[in-house]
Design an enzyme around this catalytic site. Structure first.
Site, PDB file in Angstrom:
ATOM      1  N   PRO A 110       3.077   4.484  -0.893  1.00 48.75           N
ATOM      2  CA  PRO A 110       2.779   5.469   0.164  1.00 48.75           C
ATOM      3  C   PRO A 110       1.302   5.788   0.337  1.00 48.75           C
ATOM      4  O   PRO A 110       0.970   6.744   1.031  1.00 48.75           O
ATOM      5  CB  PRO A 110       3.537   6.709  -0.317  1.00 48.75           C
ATOM      6  CG  PRO A 110       3.448   6.617  -1.811  1.00 48.75           C
ATOM      7  CD  PRO A 110       3.510   5.142  -2.147  1.00 48.75           C
ATOM      8  N   GLY A 111       0.411   5.032  -0.296  1.00 51.82           N
ATOM      9  CA  GLY A 111      -1.006   5.222   0.022  1.00 51.82           C
ATOM     10  C   GLY A 111      -1.856   5.826  -1.076  1.00 51.82           C
ATOM     11  O   GLY A 111      -3.006   6.202  -0.827  1.00 51.82           O
ATOM     12  N   GLY A 112      -1.330   5.900  -2.293  1.00 47.90           N
ATOM     13  CA  GLY A 112      -2.105   6.467  -3.395  1.00 47.90           C
ATOM     14  C   GLY A 112      -3.443   5.771  -3.563  1.00 47.90           C
ATOM     15  O   GLY A 112      -4.462   6.425  -3.818  1.00 47.90           O
ATOM     16  N   LYS A 113      -3.432   4.452  -3.429  1.00 51.21           N
ATOM     17  CA  LYS A 113      -4.692   3.718  -3.610  1.00 51.21           C
ATOM     18  C   LYS A 113      -5.403   3.521  -2.271  1.00 51.21           C
ATOM     19  O   LYS A 113      -6.625   3.587  -2.201  1.00 51.21           O
ATOM     20  CB  LYS A 113      -4.419   2.378  -4.289  1.00 51.21           C
ATOM     21  CG  LYS A 113      -4.087   2.620  -5.754  1.00 51.21           C
ATOM     22  CD  LYS A 113      -3.020   1.760  -6.308  1.00 51.21           C
ATOM     23  CE  LYS A 113      -2.465   2.335  -7.587  1.00 51.21           C
ATOM     24  NZ  LYS A 113      -1.038   2.635  -7.539  1.00 51.21           N
ATOM     25  N   CYS A 135       2.429  -1.365 -12.804  1.00 47.44           N
ATOM     26  CA  CYS A 135       2.626  -0.230 -13.722  1.00 47.44           C
ATOM     27  C   CYS A 135       3.663  -0.652 -14.772  1.00 47.44           C
ATOM     28  O   CYS A 135       4.598   0.079 -15.061  1.00 47.44           O
ATOM     29  CB  CYS A 135       3.033   1.033 -12.974  1.00 47.44           C
ATOM     30  SG  CYS A 135       4.509   0.864 -11.981  1.00 47.44           S
ATOM     31  N   ASP A 184      -1.231  -4.078  -5.413  1.00 50.30           N
ATOM     32  CA  ASP A 184      -0.580  -3.141  -6.336  1.00 50.30           C
ATOM     33  C   ASP A 184       0.899  -3.540  -6.305  1.00 50.30           C
ATOM     34  O   ASP A 184       1.680  -3.009  -5.527  1.00 50.30           O
ATOM     35  CB  ASP A 184      -0.808  -1.711  -5.860  1.00 50.30           C
ATOM     36  CG  ASP A 184      -0.365  -0.689  -6.885  1.00 50.30           C
ATOM     37  OD1 ASP A 184      -0.456  -0.979  -8.090  1.00 50.30           O
ATOM     38  OD2 ASP A 184       0.076   0.403  -6.484  1.00 50.30           O
ATOM     39  N   ALA A 223       0.782  -1.243   0.000  1.00 48.38           N
ATOM     40  CA  ALA A 223       0.000   0.000   0.000  1.00 48.38           C
ATOM     41  C   ALA A 223       0.811   1.289   0.000  1.00 48.38           C
ATOM     42  O   ALA A 223       0.261   2.347  -0.315  1.00 48.38           O
ATOM     43  CB  ALA A 223      -0.935  -0.009   1.200  1.00 48.38           C
TER      44      ALA A 223
HETATM   45  N1  SAM Z   1      -0.019   1.054  -3.831  1.00 47.60           N
HETATM   46  C1  SAM Z   1       0.979   2.073  -3.644  1.00 47.60           C
HETATM   47  C2  SAM Z   1       0.359   3.428  -3.940  1.00 47.60           C
HETATM   48  O1  SAM Z   1      -0.619   3.492  -4.685  1.00 47.60           O
HETATM   49  O2  SAM Z   1       0.845   4.433  -3.411  1.00 47.60           O
HETATM   50  C3  SAM Z   1       2.215   1.821  -4.468  1.00 47.60           C
HETATM   51  C4  SAM Z   1       2.795   0.459  -4.234  1.00 47.60           C
HETATM   52  S1  SAM Z   1       4.308   0.160  -5.055  1.00 47.60           S
HETATM   53  C5  SAM Z   1       3.823  -0.130  -6.663  1.00 47.60           C
HETATM   54  C6  SAM Z   1       4.719  -1.435  -4.489  1.00 47.60           C
HETATM   55  C7  SAM Z   1       4.954  -1.537  -2.991  1.00 47.60           C
HETATM   56  O3  SAM Z   1       5.100  -2.914  -2.693  1.00 47.60           O
HETATM   57  C8  SAM Z   1       6.214  -0.862  -2.468  1.00 47.60           C
HETATM   58  O4  SAM Z   1       5.854   0.116  -1.516  1.00 47.60           O
HETATM   59  C9  SAM Z   1       7.009  -1.988  -1.805  1.00 47.60           C
HETATM   60  O5  SAM Z   1       7.611  -1.600  -0.593  1.00 47.60           O
HETATM   61  C10 SAM Z   1       5.934  -3.022  -1.563  1.00 47.60           C
HETATM   62  N2  SAM Z   1       6.383  -4.437  -1.525  1.00 47.60           N
HETATM   63  C11 SAM Z   1       7.398  -5.035  -2.190  1.00 47.60           C
HETATM   64  N3  SAM Z   1       7.437  -6.336  -1.919  1.00 47.60           N
HETATM   65  C12 SAM Z   1       6.394  -6.585  -1.079  1.00 47.60           C
HETATM   66  C13 SAM Z   1       5.915  -7.749  -0.419  1.00 47.60           C
HETATM   67  N4  SAM Z   1       6.481  -8.936  -0.591  1.00 47.60           N
HETATM   68  N5  SAM Z   1       4.844  -7.623   0.381  1.00 47.60           N
HETATM   69  C14 SAM Z   1       4.239  -6.424   0.573  1.00 47.60           C
HETATM   70  N6  SAM Z   1       4.668  -5.289  -0.009  1.00 47.60           N
HETATM   71  C15 SAM Z   1       5.727  -5.376  -0.831  1.00 47.60           C
END
Ligand code: SAM
Length: 450
Positions: free
Chosen positions: A116-119, A235, A182, A114
C-alpha cells in the site's frame, strides 16, 4: 507462540547459538514506527511541531534518518497530522529498503510491488518534487490504497499502475534509474506481528514464492538503465527467497554486481557455511533479537554501464476530457497500461468553475492557494472537517476569506475559489464557503470515523 516445525528447524540451523535469543524476541511486544514526510516538513520542524502540540514521545530509529518509534497506544492513524500527510506509520525494519536505496533528484524510480505504499511514499518524498516515480502493484484493489497514500503525501510526480511487471518491461525497456522490488514472500519476519502468517506459511512456504520472485528480478533487469541500482527486499528469513535468489540472479546476469550499502550496528548477514556468493556490505538481514524491528532482508545491486542522468524536462499540462493533470517530466501515460494515477490530478473543468480535486489540495500551501483557513490543532473544527462535517465560520473569518484575492484575471465572471482548510499550516482539503458556512469538499472516501 507455536512456530511451524520446519521453520523452527531452519531457524535453529541458521542462527545456532543465537536461536534462543530469537525465540525470546517473539514474546517481546513489537516496535511501532512513524516516518516523517520530508517533502512536506523537515524532520527537525516536525519534531518541534510534534512537541509543541503535545504529541506522544518519539524515539529515533537509529538506522532511519526520519524514522521514530512511537508508543503503540498512541493510535496515530487518527491524528490530524496523519491526515495532513506529515507522516506514515510503518514497522521500523520495513523503513530500511527505501532508506538504503539512494534516490537522487531527477531520478526515474520504479517501485514494482508498491501497495500500500510504505516504501513508495518515502521514495516519492526523496525525489523532492523532481523526476518520476512509477508505483506499481499487480493487484488493482491494493493499488487503490497506494494511490491514496501517495496523494496524502502530496505526490506530484507519481504514476500508479496495476500491471504485470513483464508488461511494464515491454513498454519501458532500460527506462528507470532505480528499481525497488519489495517482493511478495513467505513473511517469516512478520510472525510476531501477524501470527496468521504462520498458517499461510504452512499452506504456501518459501517454495511457493521463489518462482514469482525470480520473475520479478528478471523483469527488473530489463526495466533498469545501465548504471542503475536495484534494491530487492523481503520480510522473510528464508535463504531460498533471499541470498539464494540473489545468487541465482547474479549467475544469470553477469551485468549485475553487489553495490555496497550503508552499514548500521545490528545489521546481520548470512553465515559463510551456506556456500552462496553473498556480500555482507550489500546483503542485509534484520533480526528482531538484534534490532527493534521485524525480520527483513535487502540486497543492493548495480547494473553495469555508464549512468547518464536524464536532463530535467518541464511539467506538461494535460487533459483527458474535462479532467486536468500536470505530468511530471512531460511524461505522457502510455496506451495499453492500466493507470490509477497519472501525475498530479488537478481537478475537473466544469462550466462555471474548476472543481479542484483532493489530490490537488494535498499539494497546496498558503503560498500557492489564494484562500486558506488555517486552524490550530486544538480547534475542534479540525476533527469535524476530517469527519466530513460542515464547518461554521466566525464573522471575522468569513470576512477575511471573502477579502482574499481570487487569483483570477479581473473582470472574469467566475465563482470564488474553494477554501483550502489547513491545520498548523498543512493542507487537509477544500471547502466551499456560503456565508458563515463551509461546505466540506474533502474526498468523502477519506472520511474518518472516530
Ligand atoms: N512495498 C509495499 C509497502 O511497502 O507498502 C509492500 C509490498 S508487499 C510485500 C508485496 C506486494 O507485491 C503486494 O502488494 C502484492 O499485491 C504485490 N505482488 C504480488 N505479486 C506481484 C507481481 N507479480 N507483480 C507485482 N506485484 C506483485
Amino acid at each position: 507462540m507455536k512456530l511451524p516445525e520446519r521453520f523452527e528447524q531452519e531457524m535453529k540451523e541458521l542462527l545456532r547459538e543465537d536461536y534462543p535469543a530469537y525465540r525470546d524476541s517473539l514474546s517481546v511486544p513489537p516496535g511501532h514506527g512513524l516516518r516523517v514526510n520530508e517533502n512536506r516538513i523537515s524532520t527537525e520542524d516536525f519534531l518541534m511541531l510534534w512537541e509543541k502540540s503535545g504529541g506522544a514521545p518519539l524515539l529515533p530509529v537509529p538506522w532511519i534518518h526520519n524514522g521514530f518509534f512511537v508508543p503503540e497506544e498512541a493510535s496515530l492513524s487518527g491524528h490530524p497530522f496523519y491526515h495532513a500527510g506529515l507522516y506514515y506509520l510503518q514497522d521500523p525494519s520495513a523503513m530500511t529498503p527505501a532508506e538504503v536505496l539512494p534516490v537522487e533528484a531527477g531520478d526515474y524510480v520504479l517501485d514494482l510491488c508498491a501497495a500500500p505504499g510504505g516504501k513508495a511514499t518515502e521514495l516519492c518524498a526523496k525525489l523532492r518534487g523532481t523526476g518520476l516515480l512509477y508505483a506499481n502493484d499487480i493487484s488493482a484493489s491494493r493499488a487503490k490504497a497506494l494511490k491514496k497514500n501517495l496523494e496524502l503525501f502530496g505526490a506530484q510526480q507519481a504514476f500508479v499502475t496495476a500491471e504485470e511487471p513483464e508488461r511494464l518491461a515491454e513498454h519501458f525497456p532500460e527506462f528507470f534509474d532505480k528499481v525497488l522490488i519489495d517482493a511478495p514472500c513467505s513473511g517469516e519476519g512478520m510472525f510476531r506481528v501477524q501470527p496468521k502468517m504462520m498458517q499461510y506459511w504452512e499452506e504456501n512456504g518459501p517454495e511457493a514464492y521463489a518462482p514469482v520472485q525470480k520473475e520479478l528480478l528478471e523483469s527488473a533487469a530489463k526495466l533498469l538503465r545501465p548504471g542503475g541500482l536495484l534494491l530487492y527486499s523481503t520480510c522473510t528469513f528464508s535463504v531460498l527467497e533471499d541470498e539464494a535468489q540473489i545468487d541465482g540472479f547474479l549467475q544469470r546476469h553477469p551485468e549485475f554486481s553487489f553495490e555496497p550499502a550503508a552499514a548500521y550496528e545490528g545489521f546481520s548477514s548470512l553465515p559463510d557455511r551456506y556456500g552462496l556468493r553473498t556480500d555482507p556490505r550489500s546483503e542485509i538481514r534484520i533480526y528482531p533479537h538484534r534490532m527493534r524491528g521485524e525480520g527483513q532482508f535487502l540486497a543492493l545491486l548495480r547494473k553495469a554501464g555508464e549512468h547518464v542522468p536524464y536532463p530535467p524536462r518541464p511539467v506538461l499540462p494535460w487533459s483527458r476530457k474535462e479532467e486536468q493533470y500536470l505530468l511530471p517530466e512531460g511524461h505522457l501515460p502510455v496506451p495499453g497500461i492500466h493507470y490509477l494515477m497519472t501525475g498530479l490530478f488537478l481537478g475537473t473543468k466544469k462550466k462555471e468553475r474548476m472543481e479542484y480535486a483532493q489530490s490537488c489540495a494535498m499539494t497546496r500551501t498558503k503560498e500557492n492557494w489564494p484562500v486558506c483557513l488555517d486552524l490550530p490543532l486544538s480547534d475542534a473544527r479540525v476533527l469535524k472537517y476530517l469527519r466530513q462535517e460542515t464547518l461554521a465560520l466566525t464573522e471575522e473569518e468569513a470576512e477575511r476569506l471573502s477579502a482574499a484575492p481570487s487569483g483570477r484575471p479581473s473582470g472574469k465572471k467566475e465563482k470564488a475559489p474553494d477554501v483550502l482548510v489547513m491545520t498548523e499550516g498543512f493542507p487537509l482539503g477544500f471547502a466551499r464557503r456560503s456565508g458563515l458556512i463551509l461546505k466540506n469538499r474533502r474526498n468523502p472516501a477519506w472520511r474518518i470515523l472516530s
